[in-house]
Every structure is written in C-alpha cells, then in structure tokens.
Motif scaffolding. Structure first.
Motif, short mmCIF file in Angstrom:
data_model
loop_
_atom_site.label_atom_id
_atom_site.label_comp_id
_atom_site.label_asym_id
_atom_site.label_seq_id
_atom_site.Cartn_x
_atom_site.Cartn_y
_atom_site.Cartn_z
N LEU A 1 -10.15 72.63 24.52
CA LEU A 1 -11.12 72.48 25.59
C LEU A 1 -11.35 71.00 25.84
CD1 LEU A 1 -13.73 75.18 24.53
CD2 LEU A 1 -12.38 75.20 26.64
N PRO A 2 -11.61 70.60 27.06
CA PRO A 2 -11.86 69.18 27.34
C PRO A 2 -12.91 68.61 26.41
CG PRO A 2 -11.64 70.38 29.38
CD PRO A 2 -11.63 71.42 28.29
N GLY A 3 -12.68 67.36 25.97
CA GLY A 3 -13.52 66.74 24.96
C GLY A 3 -14.99 66.63 25.31
N ALA A 4 -15.33 66.66 26.59
CA ALA A 4 -16.73 66.51 26.96
C ALA A 4 -17.60 67.61 26.39
CB ALA A 4 -16.87 66.48 28.49
N LEU A 5 -16.99 68.75 26.04
CA LEU A 5 -17.76 69.84 25.46
C LEU A 5 -18.34 69.42 24.12
CD1 LEU A 5 -18.58 72.85 25.77
CD2 LEU A 5 -16.58 73.41 24.40
N GLY A 6 -17.62 68.54 23.42
CA GLY A 6 -18.07 68.12 22.10
C GLY A 6 -18.81 66.80 22.11
N ALA A 7 -19.10 66.26 23.30
CA ALA A 7 -19.78 64.97 23.36
C ALA A 7 -21.24 65.11 23.01
CB ALA A 7 -19.65 64.37 24.76
N LEU B 1 -18.18 79.54 30.26
CA LEU B 1 -18.63 78.16 30.41
C LEU B 1 -18.37 77.70 31.84
CD1 LEU B 1 -17.14 76.64 27.13
CD2 LEU B 1 -19.58 77.00 27.61
N ALA B 2 -19.29 76.93 32.36
CA ALA B 2 -19.15 76.42 33.73
C ALA B 2 -18.59 75.01 33.68
CB ALA B 2 -20.49 76.43 34.44
N SER B 3 -17.46 74.80 34.33
CA SER B 3 -16.83 73.48 34.34
C SER B 3 -17.24 72.71 35.59
CB SER B 3 -15.31 73.62 34.28
OG SER B 3 -14.83 74.39 35.38
N ARG B 4 -17.05 71.42 35.53
CA ARG B 4 -17.35 70.56 36.68
C ARG B 4 -16.42 69.36 36.65
NH1 ARG B 4 -23.24 67.91 35.03
NH2 ARG B 4 -22.60 67.00 33.04
N LEU B 5 -16.28 68.72 37.80
CA LEU B 5 -15.39 67.58 37.95
C LEU B 5 -16.18 66.29 37.81
CD1 LEU B 5 -12.42 66.78 38.70
CD2 LEU B 5 -13.21 66.63 41.07
N THR B 6 -15.67 65.37 36.99
CA THR B 6 -16.35 64.08 36.82
C THR B 6 -15.87 63.10 37.88
OG1 THR B 6 -14.67 63.11 35.37
CG2 THR B 6 -16.35 64.50 34.34
N ALA B 7 -16.58 61.97 38.00
CA ALA B 7 -16.20 60.94 38.97
C ALA B 7 -14.82 60.37 38.64
CB ALA B 7 -17.24 59.82 38.99
N GLY B 8 -14.44 60.45 37.36
CA GLY B 8 -13.13 59.95 36.94
C GLY B 8 -12.01 60.95 37.12
N GLY B 9 -12.32 62.09 37.72
CA GLY B 9 -11.29 63.09 37.97
C GLY B 9 -10.96 63.95 36.77
N THR C 1 -20.84 71.92 32.34
CA THR C 1 -22.24 71.93 32.73
C THR C 1 -23.10 72.07 31.47
OG1 THR C 1 -21.68 72.96 34.83
CG2 THR C 1 -23.98 73.13 34.10
N PRO C 2 -24.10 71.20 31.29
CA PRO C 2 -24.95 71.29 30.09
C PRO C 2 -25.63 72.66 29.99
CG PRO C 2 -25.30 69.22 31.24
CD PRO C 2 -24.46 70.07 32.15
N GLY C 3 -25.94 73.04 28.77
CA GLY C 3 -26.64 74.30 28.55
C GLY C 3 -25.74 75.46 28.22
N GLY C 4 -24.46 75.19 27.92
CA GLY C 4 -23.54 76.26 27.56
C GLY C 4 -23.97 76.95 26.27
N THR C 5 -23.63 78.20 26.14
CA THR C 5 -23.99 78.99 24.95
C THR C 5 -22.75 79.44 24.20
OG1 THR C 5 -23.93 81.13 26.10
CG2 THR C 5 -26.00 79.88 26.20
N GLU D 1 -20.99 82.13 26.11
CA GLU D 1 -20.16 81.63 27.20
C GLU D 1 -18.85 81.05 26.66
OE1 GLU D 1 -23.80 80.48 30.28
OE2 GLU D 1 -22.81 78.92 29.09
N LEU D 2 -18.93 80.40 25.51
CA LEU D 2 -17.72 79.88 24.87
C LEU D 2 -16.76 81.02 24.54
CD1 LEU D 2 -16.05 77.65 23.41
CD2 LEU D 2 -17.47 78.10 21.39
N LEU D 3 -17.28 82.09 23.96
CA LEU D 3 -16.44 83.22 23.57
C LEU D 3 -15.87 83.92 24.79
CD1 LEU D 3 -18.51 84.69 20.60
CD2 LEU D 3 -16.62 83.05 20.54
N SER D 4 -16.64 83.97 25.89
CA SER D 4 -16.11 84.55 27.12
C SER D 4 -14.94 83.73 27.63
CB SER D 4 -17.20 84.60 28.18
OG SER D 4 -16.68 85.07 29.41
N THR D 5 -15.04 82.41 27.53
CA THR D 5 -13.96 81.52 27.96
C THR D 5 -12.71 81.77 27.13
OG1 THR D 5 -15.58 79.85 28.64
CG2 THR D 5 -13.32 79.10 28.30
N VAL D 6 -12.90 81.95 25.82
CA VAL D 6 -11.77 82.24 24.93
C VAL D 6 -11.15 83.60 25.27
CG1 VAL D 6 -11.12 82.72 22.53
CG2 VAL D 6 -12.66 80.82 23.05
N ALA D 7 -12.00 84.61 25.49
CA ALA D 7 -11.50 85.95 25.79
C ALA D 7 -10.74 85.98 27.11
CB ALA D 7 -12.66 86.94 25.83
N ARG D 8 -11.24 85.27 28.11
CA ARG D 8 -10.54 85.22 29.40
C ARG D 8 -9.21 84.50 29.27
NH1 ARG D 8 -15.24 84.35 34.03
NH2 ARG D 8 -16.74 85.84 33.14
#
Length: 215
Positions: free
Chosen positions: A62-68, A123-131, A136-140, A143-150
C-alpha cells in the motif's frame, strides 16, 4: 514471519529461527498470508494486537502515506476485534488460494468470509499535489481488510489468476502470483528457496560417480 518497509519490492520476512529473506508475493492480498495462518502456520503468527496490523499496513505494498505519522499506521484506527477479523480473513485467504492452486472450489465458509469483508467500505484514496496516491485520514481496520479482500477478488478474476502458485520447494508453503514477463517464476525467493535448490543441485553433482550422467 514479519516484514520491514524498504525501497526493494516485497517484504523482508523474518523466520522465528532468526533467518530472514526478501519475498515479493506480487499482490497485496498475498502479502497478508506470511503473518501467520491456519493449523501449523500459526507458528508464524505476528498479528496479536492493533499495532501489529498497523505495522503490517505500513510495510505492505500500500502507498507509504498510510503508514505516515506517529505511532505507525498514520490515521489508521484498528481495534482488537479488527485484528481478529484480520486473522480470520488471512486464514480464509490461505485456504482459498491453496484451493485455487489445486484447481478446487473454495470452501463456502471461506468464500463468505472473503466476500463479507469485500462488501464493507474500503480505504478511501486521494491524489496528492505531487501526483502520488495517499489516503483519506480516519481509515479503519475494517476498511483496510475490505481493501485487501477486494484485491483478492481482483487477483482471482484478473489476468494473472492462472499464475498463482506455491513455492516449488517441498518444505515451503509460501504463495505468490508470477507477474514476470516470461512467467517462469518457481521459487518464493531466489534468496532463500531458489538458492537452497542451487546448493542441493551442486552437492548432488559432486556426489555423482565419475562416468554417470546427471540431469
């Protein structure tokens, strides 16, 4: 086994015996499997508390921002119940994937576990200014497990479904999807099982009496 974030693709798995090696299973859903599993695979269990699941998310593809952010996992909030859900989904994925490799239908209960997880918000993703992709903050944890299952459903119904395999070593159960162009991947890792095969083959050649043919 546990992993560690790095710029090199895949996870750095640490075996309870102290050894470690890099393993790239080729898909997010398959990255969850080395955290433990059903039956004898429980020996490798590392998901005991919320911090463990957040750490896995940070170390996954998953993109590193999730762990920031402080405490690992960034804005990800995981409950103890969701850790149990993660273990249940992982164990179901183990059995489903092994059945897939054997070309057998999955058990209904395991299929229900996967589909129930996928039916929840992801989990809800979003695009940063850097592309880059961020989250989106507030993930649970749910939501993480749903992302894995999908991701698992995408894998089993996608172009590489026929390339899901078990490591070729007789004593390794790790599963991966071969996304390489030639499609000839045989080992979970050349660093581990591939290298061990080379060593055994070399020793076998050395023990063949003079004049006898080798494979």
């Amino acid at each position: 086994m546990s992993g560690k974030a790095t710029t090199t693709p895949g996870l750095l798995l640490r075996h309870p015996d102290g050894s470690s090696f890099r393993f790239d299973p080729g898909a997010l859903c398959l990255e969850l499997l080395p955290t433990g599993g059903p039956g004898p695979l429980s020996y490798f269990e590392v998901l005991h508390e919320p911090a463990d699941l957040m750490r896995w998310a940070e170390e996954s593809r998953l993109p590193g921002a999730l762990g920031a952010g402080s405490g690992g996992g960034g804005g990800l909030a995981v409950s103890a119940a969701e850790v149990g859900d993660a273990r249940a989904l992982r164990d179901a994925l183990w059995r489903i994937t092994e059945s897939w490799v054997r070309e057998e239908p999955p058990a209904p209960d395991d299929l229900a576990t996967l589909n129930d997880a996928a039916a929840r918000p992801s989990l809800a993703s979003r695009l940063t200014a850097g592309g880059e992709r961020s989250w989106t903050p507030g993930g649970t944890g749910s939501e993480l497990l749903s992302t894995v299952a999908r991701d698992a459903i995408d894998l089993f119904t996608g172009a590489y479904a026929h390339r899901i395999r078990t490591c070729g070593a007789h004593d390794c159960a790790l599963l991966f999807v071969d996304t390489s162009r030639p499609g000839k991947r045989r080992w979970c890792s050349m660093e581990r099982c591939g290298n061990r095969h080379k060593v055994r083959a070399h020793r076998a050649r050395l023990t063949v009496p003079d004049g006898e043919a080798t494979d």
